[in-house]
Design an enzyme around this catalytic site. Structure first.
Site, PDB file in Angstrom:
ATOM      1  CG  ASP A   1       0.707   6.899   3.768  1.00 16.03           C
ATOM      2  OD1 ASP A   1       1.232   5.954   3.139  1.00 16.03           O
ATOM      3  OD2 ASP A   1      -0.491   6.922   4.077  1.00 16.03           O
TER       4      ASP A   1
ATOM      5  CB  THR B   1       3.812  -4.715   4.875  1.00 15.75           C
ATOM      6  OG1 THR B   1       4.092  -3.609   4.013  1.00 15.75           O
ATOM      7  CG2 THR B   1       3.514  -5.941   4.038  1.00 15.75           C
TER       8      THR B   1
HETATM    9  C1  GLA Z   1      -2.857   3.670   3.878  1.00 14.14           C
HETATM   10  C2  GLA Z   1      -2.122   3.944   5.196  1.00 14.14           C
HETATM   11  C3  GLA Z   1      -0.694   3.411   5.130  1.00 14.14           C
HETATM   12  C4  GLA Z   1      -0.683   1.948   4.707  1.00 14.14           C
HETATM   13  C5  GLA Z   1      -1.513   1.760   3.427  1.00 14.14           C
HETATM   14  C6  GLA Z   1      -1.619   0.306   3.024  1.00 14.14           C
HETATM   15  O1  GLA Z   1      -2.285   4.398   2.848  1.00 14.14           O
HETATM   16  O2  GLA Z   1      -2.078   5.338   5.429  1.00 14.14           O
HETATM   17  O3  GLA Z   1      -0.075   3.583   6.378  1.00 14.14           O
HETATM   18  O4  GLA Z   1      -1.148   1.116   5.747  1.00 14.14           O
HETATM   19  O5  GLA Z   1      -2.816   2.288   3.576  1.00 14.14           O
HETATM   20  O6  GLA Z   1      -0.383  -0.211   2.668  1.00 14.14           O
END
Ligand code: GLA
Length: 392
Positions: free
Chosen positions: A171, A37
């Site tokens: 993240d 999302t």
């Molecule tokens: C990876 C990306 C995040 C996010 C997730 C899925 O971890 O680094 O930014 O998009 O996938 O939710």
């Protein structure tokens, strides 16, 4: 004293012949709900975990960066002048130096040692933890303001502009803003956040399937493109801007695959907001059910799960005291996450691992995680710790 803090301190002294002047730490994360999302300007609900990257360092009088890692052979060793690309993990060090200098910040050189207990490629955001630890390291020897959300944005820009990865913002935000015993609701458009206390009677358990998928990047980019196509067809800036009922009224005209991708994102945004309310009122059961629904949607509509992830989730849900379980992170391999009653958590860990090995022949890694603080400076002499509270 944390084991890794001790290790980086000792390794620093052995290598540089004196104690470090600073120690910084930035955590990995597990996402509780709100998957795929973030790049749709939506909502996510992760927590920072008690697995982190640590750097012990001291400033240098020249413009060299020299960083040894206890996990990788090659050190990062370069001058802040005339940055060039390299390979592997040292790219992140250069990328962070690059983005800070792009902001007009005058950086100084430093030398250090890095250690990590965030597994690489498991979906626990070792890269974001590395970026935030590096930002903290540069911050201790240079003169710039530490604003958590801004630091997360700079890390993301380093990913996009230097490392060449089109990451979302989740993240980096959680590695910057995590808080002990709390999950964090993040609005990935405004970057507004809300800390939500975690109930002490539950445990968040990360279940690493011991599988990694090589094609994550291309499949990830494909999903990003499909979401953009759906938003443009629906006439909204991002999928965040349409509610499920409005979407359902128009969905028929969409291509079948794009329709399922969009349905996942739109329903996942609603589930994430509902999960945040469940947490606010301490309704763990409702939270667990939303996690289960999230997994189904990722498996069937978004198609980013895997056989091993589905097996792990099934096994976890059959255990006593499990409120809910789902895959977490980008998918295609890596980790699932389960919400478990604290009283049954030890039994849960012991029996899930065995059952998973029986079903797949693989040896999983299982971590009971505590929610931890975001990137910070930890005094090397342990007297005090600096917590940042700047507004976001
Ligand atoms: C990876 C990306 C995040 C996010 C997730 C899925 O971890 O680094 O930014 O998009 O996938 O939710």
């Amino acid at each position: 004293m944390s084991e890794l803090r001790e290790r980086v301190t000792q390794a620093f002294s052995a290598r540089f012949g004196g104690p470090p002047e600073q120690i910084v730490r930035a955590p990995g994360r597990v996402n509780l709900i709100g998957e795929h999302t973030d790049y749709n300007d939506g909502f996510v609900l992760p927590m920072a975990i008690n697995r982190a990257i640590w750097i012990a360092l001291r400033p240098r009088s020249d413009r060299r960066i020299l960083l040894h890692s206890l996990g990788f052979d090659q050190p990062a060793d370069f001058s802040l002048d005339g940055l060039t690309h390299s390979r592997g993990w040292t790219e992140y060090t250069r990328g962070i130096a690059w983005i800070l200098q792009q902001q007009g910040i005058a950086l100084s050189g430093w030398e250090g040692v890095l250690a990590s207990d965030v597994p690489v490629g498991a979906g626990l955001s070792s890269s974001a933890a590395l970026e935030l630890a590096l930002l903290r390291a540069f911050w201790t020897v240079s003169d710039f303001e530490w604003n958590q959300a801004h630091m997360a944005q700079l890390a993301q820009r380093a990913d996009h502009g230097w490392v060449g990865i089109q990451s979302g913002i989740m993240d980096q935000m959680i590695s910057a803003l995590g808080r002990e015993n709390h999950a964090l609701l993040i609005d990935c458009r405004s970057l507004e956040v809300e800390l939500l206390p975690l109930n002490k009677e539950i445990r968040v358990i990360v279940l690493d399937t011991a599988t990694r998928r090589g094609l994550v990047d291309s499949a990830y980019n494909e999903r990003v493109a499909q979401c953009r196509a759906a938003a443009s067809f629906l006439g909204v800036p991002a999928l965040r801007d349409i509610r499920l009922d409005a979407f359902n009224a128009k969905a028929e005209k969409l291509d079948e695959i794009i329709r399922r991708r969009a349905r996942h994102v739109i329903s996942e945004n609603e589930r994430t907001l509902q999960a945040a309310s469940a947490l606010r009122r301490g309704d763990v059961r409702a939270f667990g059910q939303l996690m289960n629904a999230s997994h189904e949607s990722l498996r069937d509509d978004y198609e980013v799960s895997s056989r091993e992830l589905n097996t792990m989730v099934e096994i976890a849900r059959q255990r006593e005291g499990c409120y809910g379980a789902r895959m977490t992170g980008a998918g295609f391999g890596g980790c699932a996450v389960a919400l478990v009653d604290a009283a049954t958590s030890v039994n849960f860990v012991n029996t899930v691992g065995e059952a998973y090995t029986q079903a797949t022949g693989l040896q999983p890694n299982i971590y009971i995680c505590q929610a931890s603080d975001g990137a910070k400076v930890v005094s090397p002499n342990q007297v005090s710790e600096i917590y940042e509270t700047s507004e976001v």
